[in-house]
Design an enzyme around this catalytic site. Structure first.
Site, short mmCIF file in Angstrom:
data_model
loop_
_atom_site.label_atom_id
_atom_site.label_comp_id
_atom_site.label_asym_id
_atom_site.label_seq_id
_atom_site.Cartn_x
_atom_site.Cartn_y
_atom_site.Cartn_z
N VAL A 92 0.87 -1.17 0.00
CA VAL A 92 0.00 0.00 0.00
C VAL A 92 0.91 1.22 0.00
O VAL A 92 2.08 1.14 0.36
CB VAL A 92 -0.99 0.03 1.20
CG1 VAL A 92 -2.03 -1.06 1.07
CG2 VAL A 92 -0.25 -0.06 2.52
N SER A 93 0.35 2.35 -0.40
CA SER A 93 1.18 3.54 -0.59
C SER A 93 1.46 4.33 0.68
O SER A 93 2.49 4.98 0.78
CB SER A 93 0.54 4.47 -1.62
OG SER A 93 0.46 3.80 -2.86
N THR A 94 0.54 4.29 1.64
CA THR A 94 0.73 5.12 2.83
C THR A 94 0.55 4.30 4.10
O THR A 94 -0.07 3.24 4.09
CB THR A 94 -0.28 6.29 2.85
OG1 THR A 94 -1.60 5.75 2.90
CG2 THR A 94 -0.13 7.16 1.63
N GLN A 104 -3.03 3.21 5.26
CA GLN A 104 -3.76 2.17 4.53
C GLN A 104 -3.42 0.81 5.15
O GLN A 104 -2.40 0.64 5.80
CB GLN A 104 -3.37 2.19 3.05
CG GLN A 104 -3.82 3.46 2.34
CD GLN A 104 -3.31 3.51 0.90
OE1 GLN A 104 -2.16 3.21 0.64
NE2 GLN A 104 -4.20 3.88 0.00
#
Length: 190
Positions: free
Chosen positions: A8-10, A13
């Site tokens: 996931v990007s962050t 999340q």
């Protein structure tokens, strides 16, 4: 061995859904990270690639978990192929290099990417030639101006050492030697 990869990007999340899907698909080991897919240097993906052995299959819930750019995905697929490792996406059933149809689809995509790279190379070459014909110079700007080169040539021909002239012009003596070696006097240019 099926080895999963979740991303996931962050930090806010969650990986829970991806993790569950990979376990349900039979992944014995799962590498997880929270980092942008646009970054090429991803520590957990690199660890996964180091861990994989011939006959293993890298499984992701979706291809965009592995790479956002098609070129990056194809590079990854090629690395896996050379290592004898398969690639499978749970969300894109056509992306399964362990099946003949999946290999064919990836081969077609690779061919398209190679074609695109050759078109880019042609356009780049044409652009560079057009720019050069307009007098645009590429590369690092010269350290010495034409006037400095002429001065360096004159001083060194009058007996001043090249190293001393280079100190005066605030450059390395090798730079001055190269410049003087290609120096054309104003009289020569007529």
């Amino acid at each position: 061995m099926l080895i999963g990869y979740t991303r996931v990007s962050t930090d806010d999340q969650h990986l829970d859904n991806q993790r569950s899907a990979l376990r349900a698909a039979g992944c014995q080991r799962i590498y997880e990270e929270k980092i942008s897919g646009a970054k090429r240097a991803r520590p957990e993906l690199n660890k996964l690639l180091d861990h994989m052995r011939e006959g293993d299959v890298l499984v992701a819930t979706r291809l965009d978990r592995l790479a956002l750019a098609t070129r990056d995905l194809l590079e990854l697929a090629e690395i896996l192929n050379r290592a004898g490792v398969g690639l499978r996406s749970l969300g894109e059933p056509w992306a399964d290099t362990t099946s003949p149809s999946g290999k064919m689809v990836l081969t077609v995509f690779s061919g398209i990417a190679e074609f695109e790279r050759s078109l880019i190379a042609e356009r780049t070459t044409a652009g560079r030639l057009a720019a050069k014909s307009k007098g645009i110079r590429f590369g690092r700007p010269p350290k010495l101006s034409a006037e400095q080169i002429a001065l360096g040539h004159r001083l060194s021909s009058e007996g001043t050492s090249v190293r001393e002239v280079a100190r005066m012009l605030n450059c390395h003596h090798a730079t001055l030697y190269r410049a003087i070696g290609t120096y054309i006097t104003p009289a020569d240019s007529n």
